[in-house]
Design a protein around this motif. Structure first.
Motif, PDB file in Angstrom:
ATOM      1  N   ILE A 181       0.840  -1.202   0.000  1.00  0.00           N
ATOM      2  CA  ILE A 181       0.000   0.000   0.000  1.00  0.00           C
ATOM      3  C   ILE A 181       0.875   1.253   0.000  1.00  0.00           C
ATOM      4  O   ILE A 181       0.608   2.215  -0.726  1.00  0.00           O
ATOM      5  N   GLY A 182       1.922   1.238   0.830  1.00  0.00           N
ATOM      6  CA  GLY A 182       2.834   2.384   0.855  1.00  0.00           C
ATOM      7  C   GLY A 182       3.469   2.640  -0.499  1.00  0.00           C
ATOM      8  O   GLY A 182       3.553   3.796  -0.953  1.00  0.00           O
ATOM      9  N   PHE A 213       0.912   4.199  -3.066  1.00  0.00           N
ATOM     10  CA  PHE A 213       0.584   5.619  -2.900  1.00  0.00           C
ATOM     11  C   PHE A 213       1.813   6.488  -2.679  1.00  0.00           C
ATOM     12  O   PHE A 213       1.684   7.706  -2.489  1.00  0.00           O
ATOM     13  N   GLY A 214       2.999   5.867  -2.657  1.00  0.00           N
ATOM     14  CA  GLY A 214       4.227   6.631  -2.478  1.00  0.00           C
ATOM     15  C   GLY A 214       4.378   7.248  -1.111  1.00  0.00           C
ATOM     16  O   GLY A 214       4.832   8.381  -0.973  1.00  0.00           O
ATOM     17  N   VAL A 215       4.002   6.487  -0.052  1.00  0.00           N
ATOM     18  CA  VAL A 215       4.125   6.989   1.316  1.00  0.00           C
ATOM     19  C   VAL A 215       5.101   6.102   2.080  1.00  0.00           C
ATOM     20  O   VAL A 215       5.404   4.972   1.679  1.00  0.00           O
ATOM     21  N   LEU A 247     -11.510   0.572  -4.167  1.00  0.00           N
ATOM     22  CA  LEU A 247     -11.514   1.570  -5.240  1.00  0.00           C
ATOM     23  C   LEU A 247     -10.865   2.884  -4.819  1.00  0.00           C
ATOM     24  O   LEU A 247     -10.900   3.854  -5.589  1.00  0.00           O
ATOM     25  N   ALA A 248     -10.262   2.929  -3.622  1.00  0.00           N
ATOM     26  CA  ALA A 248      -9.739   4.188  -3.076  1.00  0.00           C
ATOM     27  C   ALA A 248      -8.735   4.842  -4.031  1.00  0.00           C
ATOM     28  O   ALA A 248      -7.729   4.220  -4.392  1.00  0.00           O
ATOM     29  N   PRO A 249      -8.948   6.119  -4.422  1.00  0.00           N
ATOM     30  CA  PRO A 249      -8.022   6.774  -5.342  1.00  0.00           C
ATOM     31  C   PRO A 249      -6.805   7.387  -4.659  1.00  0.00           C
ATOM     32  O   PRO A 249      -5.800   7.657  -5.315  1.00  0.00           O
ATOM     33  N   THR A 250      -6.873   7.624  -3.350  1.00  0.00           N
ATOM     34  CA  THR A 250      -5.761   8.226  -2.621  1.00  0.00           C
ATOM     35  C   THR A 250      -5.554   7.494  -1.300  1.00  0.00           C
ATOM     36  O   THR A 250      -6.451   6.762  -0.821  1.00  0.00           O
ATOM     37  N   PHE A 251      -4.399   7.728  -0.702  1.00  0.00           N
ATOM     38  CA  PHE A 251      -4.100   7.082   0.572  1.00  0.00           C
ATOM     39  C   PHE A 251      -5.099   7.498   1.649  1.00  0.00           C
ATOM     40  O   PHE A 251      -5.559   6.664   2.439  1.00  0.00           O
ATOM     41  N   SER A 296       1.531   2.361   7.906  1.00  0.00           N
ATOM     42  CA  SER A 296       1.031   1.636   9.085  1.00  0.00           C
ATOM     43  C   SER A 296      -0.209   2.294   9.682  1.00  0.00           C
ATOM     44  O   SER A 296      -0.929   1.679  10.457  1.00  0.00           O
ATOM     45  N   LEU A 297      -0.488   3.556   9.294  1.00  0.00           N
ATOM     46  CA  LEU A 297      -1.692   4.234   9.781  1.00  0.00           C
ATOM     47  C   LEU A 297      -2.969   3.566   9.280  1.00  0.00           C
ATOM     48  O   LEU A 297      -4.036   3.734   9.878  1.00  0.00           O
ATOM     49  N   VAL A 298      -2.886   2.821   8.175  1.00  0.00           N
ATOM     50  CA  VAL A 298      -4.060   2.094   7.695  1.00  0.00           C
ATOM     51  C   VAL A 298      -4.484   1.062   8.736  1.00  0.00           C
ATOM     52  O   VAL A 298      -5.671   0.910   9.040  1.00  0.00           O
ATOM     53  N   ALA A 299      -3.515   0.324   9.296  1.00  0.00           N
ATOM     54  CA  ALA A 299      -3.829  -0.638  10.347  1.00  0.00           C
ATOM     55  C   ALA A 299      -4.379   0.071  11.579  1.00  0.00           C
ATOM     56  O   ALA A 299      -5.362  -0.382  12.193  1.00  0.00           O
ATOM     57  N   THR A 300      -3.766   1.191  11.943  1.00  0.00           N
ATOM     58  CA  THR A 300      -4.243   1.943  13.104  1.00  0.00           C
ATOM     59  C   THR A 300      -5.656   2.455  12.885  1.00  0.00           C
ATOM     60  O   THR A 300      -6.511   2.368  13.770  1.00  0.00           O
ATOM     61  N   ALA A 301      -5.938   2.997  11.681  1.00  0.00           N
ATOM     62  CA  ALA A 301      -7.260   3.541  11.389  1.00  0.00           C
ATOM     63  C   ALA A 301      -8.334   2.469  11.496  1.00  0.00           C
ATOM     64  O   ALA A 301      -9.431   2.715  12.026  1.00  0.00           O
ATOM     65  N   THR A 302      -8.032   1.264  11.029  1.00  0.00           N
ATOM     66  CA  THR A 302      -9.018   0.179  11.105  1.00  0.00           C
ATOM     67  C   THR A 302      -9.300  -0.190  12.551  1.00  0.00           C
ATOM     68  O   THR A 302     -10.455  -0.407  12.943  1.00  0.00           O
TER      69      THR A 302
END
Length: 400
Positions: A45-46, A49-51, A103-107, A57-63
Motif C-alpha cells: 500500500i505504501g 501511494f508513495g508513502v 476503489l480508493a483513489p488516494t491514501f 502503518s496508519l491504515v492498520a491503526t485507522a481500522t
C-alpha cells in the motif's frame, strides 16, 4: 443504579446447537478478518501511494480505531435492539466500505474507508454475548472458547489469505474487493440461520451509554480485565504491525506472501482458545489469564534474542499468539459472568479497552520500528506484556 440496568435478562428461546455454535464461529472469523487483511499489505500500500512505512502503518491503526469506535458506540445497542437485524445492517455497511477501500483513489481515502470498515466490523462483539446468553452456565467458557477459535482463525488466517492474494492474484485492491463479496454472502447465510434475539433493556440510548460508566465504576473485575486485555493486545499489535517490514528488510528479504504465512504459525493460538475456555471453567479465569500473560512474555524473549533466525521467529510467534489468545479468552469468560443482563455492555467496556490498546500498539510499533528497528519493537512489545503482568498480579494482591 437505574432500573434498566437491573432488568432480568430474557431467558433463551433458542437451543445453542453444535451447528449454530460453528456458524457463529465462522461468522466471527469472516468478519474480524476485515480488520487484519491490511497488515501484510502495508508495504505494498505504501508503494502504491508513495508513502513511508510509518504512514502506511496508519491504515492498520485507522481500522483498529474504527473497530474501537464500533465497540464503544454500536455494541451496547446489542442490549437494546433486536440483534439479528442490527447485525445484518452492519454486514451490509462493511461490504460497502470494503468496496470503497478497493476503489480508493488516494491514501487518505483508503485510511477513511479503513475507519468505517472497523466500525462496521464490530459484529463478533454482538455475536459473542448472544452465544454467552444462549449457552448453559457450566459450558459457557467452552462454548465462548470454541466461537473465539473461529474468530482467532479469522484474525490469523486473514493475513495468510491477504498476503497470498496480494502477491499472486491481483494486488491489495483485490483483497478488499473479495472481502466485500464475502460480507454479502455471510449476510445471506445469517439472514437464513441466525435466531432472533430480543434484549431486555428499555431505556434510552443516553441511559444505555451512561450505564457503561456505572458498570466500570462498580465492577473491579471489569476494570482489571480491560487493563490487562489492553496491555496484552497492544503487545500483539506491536508485533503484527511491524512484522511485514522486518521480513522485507535485509535480515530476511521476504514479501507480503511470506508475512501472511506467519498467520498459519499463529493459528495455533486459535487452538489455545478452546483450551483456555476449558481451563477457565475448571481452574478459574484468573489462573488462565496468568498463564497466558506468561506465555506472551516468553514469546517476546524468544523474539528479542532469536528473531534474527527463522526458527526463533516462528517459535516466538507461536508463544506470543497462544499467550495473547489464552489471556483474552479467559478475560472474556470472566467478564461475561459478572452481569448476565448486561453482557453486551460488559463486552463493550472490555473490548473498547482491548482495542484501544491494539491501536496504541500499532502506533508504538510503527514508531519503534522507524527509530530503533527490531530490537525497539521487541522492547516495546515486551514492555506492554510486563504492564499486563503487573496489573494482574497487583489486582490479585489487592483482592486478598
Amino acid at each position: 443504579m437505574p432500573n434498566t440496568l437491573l432488568a432480568t435478562p430474557a431467558p433463551p428461546t433458542t437451543r445453542l446447537s453444535g451447528g449454530l455454535v460453528w456458524l457463529l464461529a465462522l461468522a466471527c472469523g469472516l468478519v474480524v478478518a476485515n480488520i487484519y487483511y491490511n497488515q501484510p499489505l502495508l508495504a505494498a500500500i505504501g508503494r502504491s501511494f508513495g508513502v513511508s512505512d510509518s504512514r502506511a502503518s496508519l491504515v492498520a491503526t485507522a481500522t483498529q480505531v474504527g473497530y474501537t469506535l464500533g465497540m464503544l458506540l454500536l455494541v451496547p445497542l446489542g442490549d437494546k435492539l433486536e440483534r439479528k437485524r442490527f447485525i445484518l445492517w452492519l454486514l451490509g455497511g462493511a461490504a460497502a466500505c470494503l468496496a470503497g477501500a478497493a476503489l480508493a483513489p488516494t491514501f487518505w481515502v483508503l485510511a477513511g474507508a479503513s475507519v468505517l470498515i472497523g466500525l462496521c466490523s464490530a459484529v463478533p462483539q454482538l455475536l459473542l454475548p448472544m452465544a454467552a446468553h444462549l449457552a448453559p452456565e457450566a459450558d459457557r467458557g467452552r462454548i465462548v472458547g470454541r466461537i473465539m477459535s473461529g474468530l482467532l482463525l479469522g484474525i490469523l488466517l486473514s493475513r495468510t489469505v491477504s498476503g497470498f492474494v496480494a502477491a499472486h492474484l491481483g494486488g491489495w485492491r483485490t483483497v478488499f474487493g473479495g472481502a466485500a463479496g464475502l460480507m454479502l454472502a455471510l449476510g445471506a447465510l445469517l439472514a437464513w440461520q441466525l435466531p432472533r434475539s430480543y434484549p431486555s433493556f428499555r431505556g434510552s440510548y443516553r441511559e444505555l451509554m451512561g450505564s457503561l460508566l456505572t458498570l466500570g465504576r462498580e465492577l473491579p473485575d471489569l476494570r482489571r480485565s480491560a487493563l490487562v486485555g489492553a496491555s496484552v493486545f497492544a503487545s500483539f499489535s506491536v508485533f503484527w504491525t511491524t512484522l511485514v517490514f522486518y521480513l522485507e528488510s535485509p535480515t530476511y528479504h521476504y514479501g507480503a506472501d511470506v508475512a501472511g504465512l506467519f498467520g498459519l504459525v499463529g493459528a495455533a493460538g486459535a487452538l489455545a482458545a478452546s483450551l483456555a475456555g476449558r481451563a477457565a471453567d475448571e481452574r478459574g479465569p484468573r489462573f488462565a489469564i496468568l498463564m497466558g500473560v506468561a506465555l506472551a512474555l516468553a514469546g517476546y524473549l524468544v523474539l528479542g534474542l532469536g528473531g534474527g533466525w527463522l526458527v526463533g521467529l516462528v517459535i516466538g510467534v507461536l508463544l506470543l499468539d497462544v499467550g495473547v489468545q489464552a489471556a483474552h479468552i479467559s478475560n472474556q469468560t470472566l467478564v461475561f459472568s459478572l452481569r448476565p443482563e448486561a453482557r453486551s455492555r460488559l463486552n463493550t467496556v472490555y473490548m473498547t479497552g482491548y482495542f484501544t490498546g491494539g491501536s496504541l500498539g500499532s502506533v508504538v510499533g510503527g514508531w519503534a520500528w522507524m527509530h530503533y528497528g527490531w530490537p525497539g519493537v521487541c522492547v516495546a512489545g515486551g514492555s506492554f506484556v510486563l504492564l499486563a503482568l503487573a496489573v494482574h498480579l497487583g489486582y490479585r494482591r489487592s483482592d486478598t
